[in-house]
Design an enzyme around this catalytic site. Structure first.
Site, PDB file in Angstrom:
ATOM      1  N   GLY A  24       0.813  -1.206   0.000  1.00  0.00           N
ATOM      2  CA  GLY A  24       0.000   0.000   0.000  1.00  0.00           C
ATOM      3  C   GLY A  24       0.853   1.264   0.000  1.00  0.00           C
ATOM      4  N   GLN A  51      -7.471  -0.372   3.849  1.00  0.00           N
ATOM      5  CA  GLN A  51      -8.262  -1.059   4.873  1.00  0.00           C
ATOM      6  C   GLN A  51      -9.601  -1.584   4.359  1.00  0.00           C
ATOM      7  OE1 GLN A  51      -7.379  -2.083   7.813  1.00  0.00           O
ATOM      8  NE2 GLN A  51      -5.425  -1.011   8.008  1.00  0.00           N
ATOM      9  N   THR A 110      12.378  -6.693 -11.226  1.00  0.00           N
ATOM     10  CA  THR A 110      11.771  -8.019 -11.401  1.00  0.00           C
ATOM     11  C   THR A 110      10.589  -8.164 -10.460  1.00  0.00           C
ATOM     12  OG1 THR A 110      13.896  -8.925 -12.054  1.00  0.00           O
ATOM     13  CG2 THR A 110      12.248 -10.514 -11.285  1.00  0.00           C
ATOM     14  N   CYS A 157      -1.022  10.726  23.587  1.00  0.00           N
ATOM     15  CA  CYS A 157       0.073  11.530  24.164  1.00  0.00           C
ATOM     16  C   CYS A 157       1.148  11.803  23.126  1.00  0.00           C
ATOM     17  CB  CYS A 157       0.667  10.845  25.378  1.00  0.00           C
ATOM     18  SG  CYS A 157       1.881   9.621  24.968  1.00  0.00           S
TER      19      CYS A 157
HETATM   20  C1  LIG Z   1      -4.702   2.999   5.674  1.00  0.00           C
HETATM   21  C2  LIG Z   1      -3.368   2.397   5.363  1.00  0.00           C
HETATM   22  N1  LIG Z   1      -2.648   2.874   4.337  1.00  0.00           N
HETATM   23  C3  LIG Z   1      -1.455   2.361   4.006  1.00  0.00           C
HETATM   24  C4  LIG Z   1      -0.894   1.328   4.733  1.00  0.00           C
HETATM   25  C5  LIG Z   1       0.422   0.792   4.338  1.00  0.00           C
HETATM   26  O1  LIG Z   1       0.275  -0.435   3.641  1.00  0.00           O
HETATM   27  P1  LIG Z   1       1.500  -1.440   3.429  1.00  0.00           P
HETATM   28  O2  LIG Z   1       1.824  -2.022   4.762  1.00  0.00           O
HETATM   29  O3  LIG Z   1       0.966  -2.490   2.476  1.00  0.00           O
HETATM   30  O4  LIG Z   1       2.613  -0.679   2.846  1.00  0.00           O
HETATM   31  C6  LIG Z   1      -1.595   0.808   5.830  1.00  0.00           C
HETATM   32  C7  LIG Z   1      -1.009  -0.246   6.670  1.00  0.00           C
HETATM   33  O5  LIG Z   1      -1.016  -0.181   7.881  1.00  0.00           O
HETATM   34  C8  LIG Z   1      -2.868   1.356   6.145  1.00  0.00           C
HETATM   35  O6  LIG Z   1      -3.582   0.912   7.179  1.00  0.00           O
END
Ligand SMILES: Cc1ncc(COP(=O)(O)O)c(C=O)c1O
Length: 380
Positions: A70, A178, A236, A329
């Site tokens: 992600g 998510q 790759t 915090c």
């Molecule tokens: C909302 C959101 N975006 C991006 C990420 C990052 O994804 P990845 O761990 O596949 O790089 C996460 C992972 O915690 C996430 O919860």
């Protein structure tokens, strides 16, 4: 008893995903860019996976690019979306994942864009009226708003946001890490330009992901090198990751409503039993609202307690329960959650995010609530 309730961080792999990947670890080891038979059979498997992902999302295979997860997909969409389309203003919210926030902050620090943060209320909700005003002031901007927040489970309506973005010529990216594999995405009807996935959030392998970019909003590559991914991502391919993420998405779509019903029942049971067991318990963001939040996430805010102050996750861990942070915090050893801080969450209350998967059971929820009841009993 060991209970894993940190599924928003990562999930256990489905055995069927592992089985699909195994032949590509053992037998089919050719480089997909090689033109001989060893390479060709792997190339075919990659393209079959791309077609599968595209079919499930009602997109075209040419709109799907496999990535390392992600984070890389978000970086690619944002950095290259801004660069390719000459974008000067970006609109986002302070409760986005750091994969989005830090990326846009760097773009702003480099002077490439001006960054505009939407306000959020104490429930973490944004105001679409404010978004519309900003879009009127800064047409052709980039809008990046996540579909579901990973900490507090707030949901954004991608259709509504997309229509606003489209009406003002904006490039609309959404971090769907998510929600991918948990909700249906129909990309032919959704007015969105880019969205992302990370395979390990829906029982696929870590280090796998993909980026969707709408055909008529093409962007430049983020990683330069070979001609892989139709010149969009040099290097790759992570073949086993690609096989795995496509299989995981296929399984997710096979019985999505069944998984949703099971997980929602767990979450509902958690909410009801903890309310009955721990006086003064609250839920952060929208996560306590079963119908208005991501069904996999429940962010529990516990009453101030001397015995547990700053130790709650540790105490749960001792009981074999894995949840995740944190407090609001901003000083001391823990950095705290930027999301809870944006919500002005009382730093004296400890918070835990519990996140569920289809592999969790009612017995695990009962055990967790029982332990929380014991931990907070001293105070009552
Ligand atoms: C909302 C959101 N975006 C991006 C990420 C990052 O994804 P990845 O761990 O596949 O790089 C996460 C992972 O915690 C996430 O919860």
């Amino acid at each position: 008893m060991k209970v894993y309730l940190d599924n928003a961080a990562t999930t256990a792999m489905d055995d069927r995903v592992i089985e699909a990947m195994l032949p590509f670890m053992k037998n089919h080891y050719g480089n997909p860019s090689s033109v001989h038979s060893h390479g060709r059979e792997v190339r075919t498997a990659i393209e079959r996976s791309r077609k599968k992902v595209a079919e499930l999302l009602n997109a075209s295979p040419s709109e799907i690019f496999f990535t390392s997860g992600g984070t890389e997909a978000d970086n690619t969409a944002l950095v290259c979306g801004i660069e390719t389309h000459g974008i000067k203003h970006a609109i986002t919210s302070p409760i986005e994942h750091h994969a989005v926030l830090h990326t846009l902050e760097v773009c702003a620090q480099k002077g490439n864009i001006q960054l505009h943060l939407l306000d959020v209320n104490e429930k973490g909700e944004i105001d679409l009226g404010q978004l519309e005003e900003l879009l009127k002031t800064y047409p052709n901007a980039l809008v990046s708003l996540m579909q579901a927040n990973n900490e507090i489970g707030n949901l954004n309506d991608l259709n509504q946001i997309g229509q606003l973005a489209q009406a003002h010529g904006a490039f609309f990216h959404s971090d769907t890490v998510q929600t991918m594999g948990h909700y249906v995405h129909d990309l032919k009807s959704l007015p969105i330009d880019a969205l992302v996935a990370g395979g390990h959030k829906f029982h696929g392998p870590k280090g796998s992901g993909f980026l969707y970019v709408r055909k008529d909003k093409k962007i430049h590559p983020f990683i330069h090198g070979g001609a892989q991914e139709r010149n969009m991502r040099g290097g790759t391919e992570n073949v086993i990751g690609i096989i795995g993420i496509a299989k995981a998405l296929e399984i997710a779509y096979e019985d999505m409503s069944g998984h949703e019903a099971h997980i929602k029942a767990l979450k509902k049971h958690f909410i009801e039993s903890i309310k009955a067991s721990v006086p003064g318990v609250e839920f952060n963001g929208m996560s306590g609202d079963i119908d208005q939040s991501l069904y996999t996430v429940l962010n529990v805010s516990l009453p101030p307690s001397e015995a547990n102050a700053g130790m709650l996750l540790f105490n749960l861990d001792l009981a074999g329960i894995s949840g995740s942070g944190g407090s609001a915090c901003s000083s001391g050893a823990t950095v705290g959650s930027h999301v809870l801080r944006a919500l002005n969450h009382n730093p004296e209350r400890d918070s835990v995010r519990f996140s569920f998967s289809r592999f969790n059971t009612i017995e695990e929820i009962d055990y967790t609530v029982e332990k929380l009841k014991e931990l907070y009993a001293v105070e009552v």
